[in-house]
Structures are given as structure tokens and as C-alpha cells.
Design a protein around this motif. Structure first.
Motif, PDB file in Angstrom:
ATOM      1  N   SER A 224      37.516  36.852  13.383  1.00 18.61           N
ATOM      2  CA  SER A 224      36.155  36.759  13.591  1.00 18.61           C
ATOM      3  C   SER A 224      35.742  36.356  12.032  1.00 18.61           C
ATOM      4  N   VAL A 225      35.432  35.154  11.759  1.00 16.03           N
ATOM      5  CA  VAL A 225      35.181  34.279  10.734  1.00 16.03           C
ATOM      6  C   VAL A 225      33.596  34.342  10.258  1.00 16.03           C
ATOM      7  N   ARG A 232      30.589  23.066   9.494  1.00 11.14           N
ATOM      8  CA  ARG A 232      31.701  22.311   8.388  1.00 11.14           C
ATOM      9  C   ARG A 232      32.930  23.129   9.094  1.00 11.14           C
ATOM     10  N   LEU A 233      32.925  24.413   8.883  1.00 10.86           N
ATOM     11  CA  LEU A 233      34.131  25.086   8.930  1.00 10.86           C
ATOM     12  C   LEU A 233      34.841  24.630  10.717  1.00 10.86           C
ATOM     13  N   ARG A 264      42.232  29.176   2.794  1.00  4.88           N
ATOM     14  CA  ARG A 264      42.785  28.003   2.234  1.00  4.88           C
ATOM     15  C   ARG A 264      42.151  26.805   2.565  1.00  4.88           C
ATOM     16  N   LEU A 265      41.884  26.692   3.821  1.00  5.30           N
ATOM     17  CA  LEU A 265      41.320  25.323   4.408  1.00  5.30           C
ATOM     18  C   LEU A 265      39.863  25.394   3.909  1.00  5.30           C
ATOM     19  N   ALA A 266      39.154  26.540   4.170  1.00  2.35           N
ATOM     20  CA  ALA A 266      37.817  26.530   3.732  1.00  2.35           C
ATOM     21  C   ALA A 266      37.431  26.180   2.169  1.00  2.35           C
ATOM     22  N   GLY A 270      35.424  23.179   0.327  1.00  2.53           N
ATOM     23  CA  GLY A 270      34.240  23.537  -0.289  1.00  2.53           C
ATOM     24  C   GLY A 270      33.404  24.530   0.917  1.00  2.53           C
ATOM     25  N   VAL A 271      33.685  25.268   1.461  1.00  2.00           N
ATOM     26  CA  VAL A 271      33.000  26.090   2.366  1.00  2.00           C
ATOM     27  C   VAL A 271      33.266  27.640   2.070  1.00  2.00           C
ATOM     28  N   LEU A 272      32.205  28.411   1.814  1.00  2.00           N
ATOM     29  CA  LEU A 272      32.259  29.587   1.521  1.00  2.00           C
ATOM     30  C   LEU A 272      32.692  30.614   2.630  1.00  2.00           C
ATOM     31  N   VAL A 273      33.550  31.557   2.592  1.00  2.00           N
ATOM     32  CA  VAL A 273      34.058  32.391   3.750  1.00  2.00           C
ATOM     33  C   VAL A 273      33.527  33.564   3.193  1.00  2.00           C
TER      34      VAL A 273
END
Length: 302
Positions: A224-225, A232-233, A264-266, A270-273
Motif C-alpha cells: 500500500s503506497v 505519475r507513479l 527508488r523508481l519514485a 521525482g515523485v514523493l512517496v
């Protein structure tokens, strides 16, 4: 310790168990799972010498059960709660078993107290409820203070307090270094109790794994992210081979990718997790997926 080596049991042309190999080790609760007709009862009976193998062997503390001296001090078993004369009291039954097994009679009072039957120990077993007979069966299994305990559906007929009691009892016996081998169809109880699981189907071994590992491997768990840019993610993770679906306005359900890979992919995109949580499914989910091809008796819905 119980060692099952290439166990095969055939009735005519039908194989109840076929080339089955696994060990039940001390210090943990081992759950024994499988669909109806999988061969669980045949296997447990073979351990006790009640069913003779067509091929292979079963060893209890390094010897066949029939070769054990004073076997009740090696193995205690709960296989059938209906094997007690209804006209006898619980105390009479346990005294008879103790005498036959050359056990000290003082153990009778000890096990009656441990299973909570002291106050009704003089009552006839024919008047017992199913749960009370189950407790008597467990008392009988404990009578010889054995290093190995085998239980077949031990919570059958017990109320919630009784279920918690037998769960704690089995865990306590394993913590003492004993070998605890439990067959059950109640997945929720096995998930709460078993440290290790052996799964069979159509007489063959399907899995022999720690309980948590089996659930994670076969239960279809997911991540669950939570993120500030779910659209985008989704694109980024899907391109990397993950299965992704929205789970909420800012949360994604991700299957087939580890949490560090998601992070790592996020980061690269440039996507904030904001959060990553591993959601494990239940033992029931894992078990049903694992044994689907081994189910012999399948009902049809309305």
C-alpha cells in the motif's frame, strides 16, 4: 522428533499417501494442512503404527512407534474423542490409561487440573459436551508427559475461552522444547498458532515452510503506497512491470515489486512517496491458492 521418509500407503489401486517426506521438529508448532482426502489422517495414523506403510518409513525419536518402550511417554495423541466408554468417569478413564501405560497415577490429578476437568472428573463421560470430551482427549495425550504431541482438530467443540486455552497450551508445549504436530481445517487458528506449516494434497507434499514465509509467498500480498502524485507513479511502476491499481485518492495497491524498488523508481521520477506498507493476506488465501489443484471434493454453488 517425527521423521517421515518416502511414505507411501496404497489401498488397492488408490494411493492415500505417495512418496511423502518431511520432518516435524521440536520447539515449534507444526501445522498439518490439506484438503479432505489429502492423506493427513493416513499420515498421522502411520506415525502411530495404526496404518502400516506400503513403502517408506516413519520414525519417532529415531525408531518406529512399535519399537518404543512405554510409548505414551514418547507420544501423546488426540485423534478421536469418541474412544472413551460413556459409562466411565474421566478419572476412571485416565486411571485405566495410566495403568496400561505403566504411568504414575498421580499424573491423573495433574492433567485433570491442567485441562480444567477436576470438578467434573467423577461425572460420566457420556454426559460430557463435545468440548469437555475434547479436553479429556487432551488430558489423555498429556498423561505420559511426552516429548511429542499430535493433535487432530484440537479446537473442535471448544468455546472461545477453550480455543484460546488450547492455542496457548500448544505454544507453551513447543516453548518447552516439545514436538507439537497439529492437523486442522481452521486456517485462522493455524495462522495464530503454527510456527511452521506442512501442506499436502492428493497424498503428496505441496509445501514445507515457516508459516509467515508461506503466507508471503503464496498469499498474494501487496504494497500500500501513499504518494503526492498517484497518476505519475502508476505510469512509472507499471512501466517497470508492477501491477498497480488505485486504492484511495492518494494511495496505490502495488503487486509484484518490493518496497525499496518502489521508493527508488519514485525518487528517479521525482515523485514523493509518503508511506509504503506491506499488506500480507491471510493464511486462508495462501492455502486456497496453494491447494486449488489438489481439491478432490468440490461443491457447486447455487
Amino acid at each position: 522428533m517425527i521423521e517421515i521418509e518416502n511414505l507411501t500407503k496404497r489401498y488397492g489401486a488408490r494411493y492415500a499417501v505417495r512418496d511423502l517426506t518431511f520432518s516435524v521438529r521440536p520447539g515449534r508448532v507444526t501445522g498439518f494442512l490439506g484438503p479432505n482426502g489429502a492423506g493427513k489422517s493416513t499420515t498421522m495414523r502411520a506415525v502411530l503404527g495404526l496404518d502400516l506403510p506400503t513403502a517408506g518409513r516413519v520414525l519417532v525419536d529415531g525408531r518406529p512407534y512399535a519399537a518404543l518402550e512405554r510409548p505414551l511417554t514418547h507420544v501423546g495423541m488426540l485423534l478421536d474423542t469418541g474412544g472413551v466408554h460413556p459409562g466411565r468417569s474421566a478419572r476412571q478413564h485416565l486411571r485405566a490409561v495410566a495403568a496400561a501405560g505403566k504411568l504414575s497415577e498421580r499424573r491423573v490429578d495433574e492433567v485433570l487440573a491442567r485441562v480444567g476437568l477436576t470438578d467434573v472428573s467423577q461425572d460420566r463421560v457420556g454426559g460430557y459436551s463435545l468440548g469437555m470430551r475434547q479436553r479429556l482427549g487432551i488430558a489423555t495425550a498429556l498423561l505420559g508427559d511426552p516429548g511429542i504431541l499430535m493433535f487432530d482438530e484440537p479446537v473442535n467443540g471448544l468455546d472461545p475461552e477453550g480455543i484460546r486455552w488450547i492455542r496457548d497450551l500448544m505454544k507453551g508445549l513447543a516453548a518447552e522444547g516439545r514436538t507439537v504436530f497439529v492437523s486442522s481445517h481452521l486456517m485462522s487458528e493455524m495462522e495464530s498458532t503454527a510456527d511452521h506449516l506442512v501442506v499436502i494434497g492428493r497424498g503428496r507434499l505441496i509445501a514445507d515452510l515457516p508459516a509467515r514465509e508461506l503466507i508471503e509467498r503464496y498469499g498474494g500480498g501487496f504494497l500500500s503506497v501513499r504518494t503526492d502524485d498517484p497518476g505519475r507513479l502508476i505510469t512509472v511502476l507499471a512501466a517497470a512491470g508492477a501491477q498497480v491499481a488505485p486504492e484511495g485518492p492518494d494511495t496505490l495497491r502495488v503487486v509484484g515489486m518490493a518496497g525499496d524498488a518502489v521508493a527508488r523508481l519514485a525518487y528517479q521520477a521525482g515523485v514523493l512517496v509518503l508511506d509504503v506498507v506491506r499488506r500480507a493476506t491471510s493464511l486462508e488465501d495462501a492455502y486456497l491458492q496453494l491447494t486449488d489443484a489438489a481439491v478432490e471434493y468440490r461443491g457447486v454453488g447455487a
